[in-house]
Design an enzyme around this catalytic site. Structure first.
Site, PDB file in Angstrom:
ATOM      1  N   SER A   1       0.638  -1.052   0.302  1.00 37.66           N
ATOM      2  CA  SER A   1      -0.373  -0.039   0.405  1.00 37.66           C
ATOM      3  C   SER A   1       0.561   1.026   0.689  1.00 37.66           C
ATOM      4  O   SER A   1       1.630   1.597  -0.454  1.00 37.66           O
ATOM      5  CB  SER A   1      -0.970   0.407   1.145  1.00 37.66           C
TER       6      SER A   1
ATOM      7  N   HIS B   1      -7.310  -5.908   1.176  1.00 37.41           N
ATOM      8  CA  HIS B   1      -5.866  -5.137   1.540  1.00 37.41           C
ATOM      9  C   HIS B   1      -4.772  -5.683   2.734  1.00 37.41           C
ATOM     10  O   HIS B   1      -4.504  -4.684   3.345  1.00 37.41           O
ATOM     11  CB  HIS B   1      -6.558  -3.786   1.575  1.00 37.41           C
TER      12      HIS B   1
ATOM     13  N   ASP C   1     -10.185  -5.931  -3.503  1.00 38.30           N
ATOM     14  CA  ASP C   1      -9.743  -4.416  -1.806  1.00 38.30           C
ATOM     15  C   ASP C   1     -10.719  -3.172  -2.285  1.00 38.30           C
ATOM     16  O   ASP C   1     -10.464  -2.710  -3.298  1.00 38.30           O
ATOM     17  CB  ASP C   1      -8.683  -4.331  -2.931  1.00 38.30           C
TER      18      ASP C   1
END
Lengths: 278, 278
Positions: free
Chosen positions: A147, A256, A223
């Protein structure tokens, strides 16, 4: 460098360390896994840069990387995501300030005093590691991240092609210029001149001529941040245009979280090992 | 049974669930990993009982069991270690009360109202799982656990040889009759009559005639609790005397933490899978 803890795990040693950082002006904590190895052997090193809200601890506890690192003989380094401490300014949001250093050198008050995560990862911590871990072969470094840390891995590798031989990412923020997380963070740390942001945007760096030999990205298909924040397709397009061999894998159903990362981190370790040992 | 969360991971589904327990009189939380499987397939199930202070979450996040469960087609169940809630009595210590149910049916006030973890694991939760997870083959169950949960796994398997086909443990408390943790917990939950404790002591159960076909135990050689609390040698002696085939492996350098458990849990999953699929 002080050792906080050392635990035997998966045929190696998982350590946590602190040191006083000059570039952030704070103590910084990081973890290092060193597989068992022959005396005098030099091992390649894989960096893992973490995402928003994380410290070194998230991946260290939940990443499931140690078995693969032991198998392939790879050192695994997990730094923190920002300076910490009562003196360090913060923001109410989870996406700016502490836990959200975005791997930049901040130029704006009050952030510019401590938020120098770019220099920390690119220069200071490698020197600390080289001194503290003589088995680390600093000529064979790879980098990955998740991320915000995927953004960090991509931008740092693009700016330092000589330093990192291999780069991959999990659900990376591929273009801070084009998402709310990036606009808040880079606007806050670097000010309103968006030209100054391009050095911290993987797609912009590629547009501006930076190159990597190749790239591996895993992205969860379920996600929640994909459409608004991550926009993986922008990286795919930038790589296609620039002729960068990008393997971008959509993993259906994955989100995620570390339940996603831990499912594929061992594969990334193997992928880096192949390149770092070539 | 209500679903708290469901995350795709390692080619399967990691869920967390709550339900209202009749035997504890409280809501209880547990996690279940279900590997992808063919429609209509029935999968064996491995129970993991956790140690002092833990909930379902510790092994679910740090256990590194999912890749092996997906490979071998094994469902993995992780219950909580005690009843929870404001109504539930507690102790100042980490080793008694909440997070320390010791897998017994308490008979002493104030514990007897809620602390019925034996009935919860032996009877109530299996029924909840059988109803909620139709792919679970309740005729093929194995059980393992860590420390207090290793004690739970051994004693539950010894008392219910028909219910569990395979049993293993990590750093188990092998004889609560002979260690401070056990004396505090069993004394508190069951009262001073030590004869009543024998049903909750793996070595005593074996002495009294309970049998298992075989047994796998991993114990860290650098475990701080080994000498005073765990006393693995008492189990080795009891098994030798009773003719139980016990594989008890001392793992040099490993401690009592999840850094140890996660290093060997995949091996235990494979060991159970071999027996549950035989």
């Amino acid at each position: 460098m002080e050792q906080v803890s050392l635990n035997r795990s998966h045929g190696g040693s998982q350590g946590v360390y602190t040191h006083q950082s000059k570039v952030t002006g704070t103590p910084m904590t990081f973890s290092v896994f060193v597989p068992d190895h022959a005396p005098g052997a030099k091992l390649p090193m894989l960096w893992y840069l973490s995402g928003l809200t994380c410290t070194h601890a998230n991946v260290t506890e939940k990443g499931e990387f140690r078995a693969a690192c032991a198998e392939h003989g790879v050192i695994f380094v997990a730094p923190d995501t920002s300076p910490r401490g009562d003196d360090v300014p913060d923001d109410e949001g989870y996406d700016f300030g502490k836990g959200a250093g975005f791997y930049v050198n901040a130029t704006q008050a009050p952030w510019a005093t401590h938020f120098h995560m770019r220099d920390y990862i690119e220069s200071e911590l490698p020197a600390v590691l080289a001194a503290g871990f003589p088995m680390a072969d600093m000529a064979r470094q790879g980098i990955t991240g998740h991320s915000m840390g995927g953004h960090g891995a991509l931008t740092i590798a693009l700016r330092n092609p000589g330093q990192f031989r291999s780069v991959s990412a999990f659900a990376p923020i591929v273009s801070p210029l084009n998402c709310p997380w990036g606009e808040k963070a880079l606007g806050g740390y670097l000010g309103p001149d968006r030209a100054a942001w391009r050095d911290y945007d993987a797609c912009a760096l590629i547009e501006d001529g930076a190159r990597l030999p190749e790239l591996l990205v895993d992205q969860g298909g379920a996600d929640n941040f994909l459409a608004e924040q991550l926009k993986t397709h922008l990286l795919a397009e930038a790589c296609a245009k620039a002729g960068i061999a990008a393997t971008i894998r959509m993993q259906p159903g994955y989100d995620h979280s570390y339940y996603f990362i831990s499912s594929y981190l061992a594969e990334h370790v193997a992928w880096h090992a192949t390149r770092l040992k070539a």
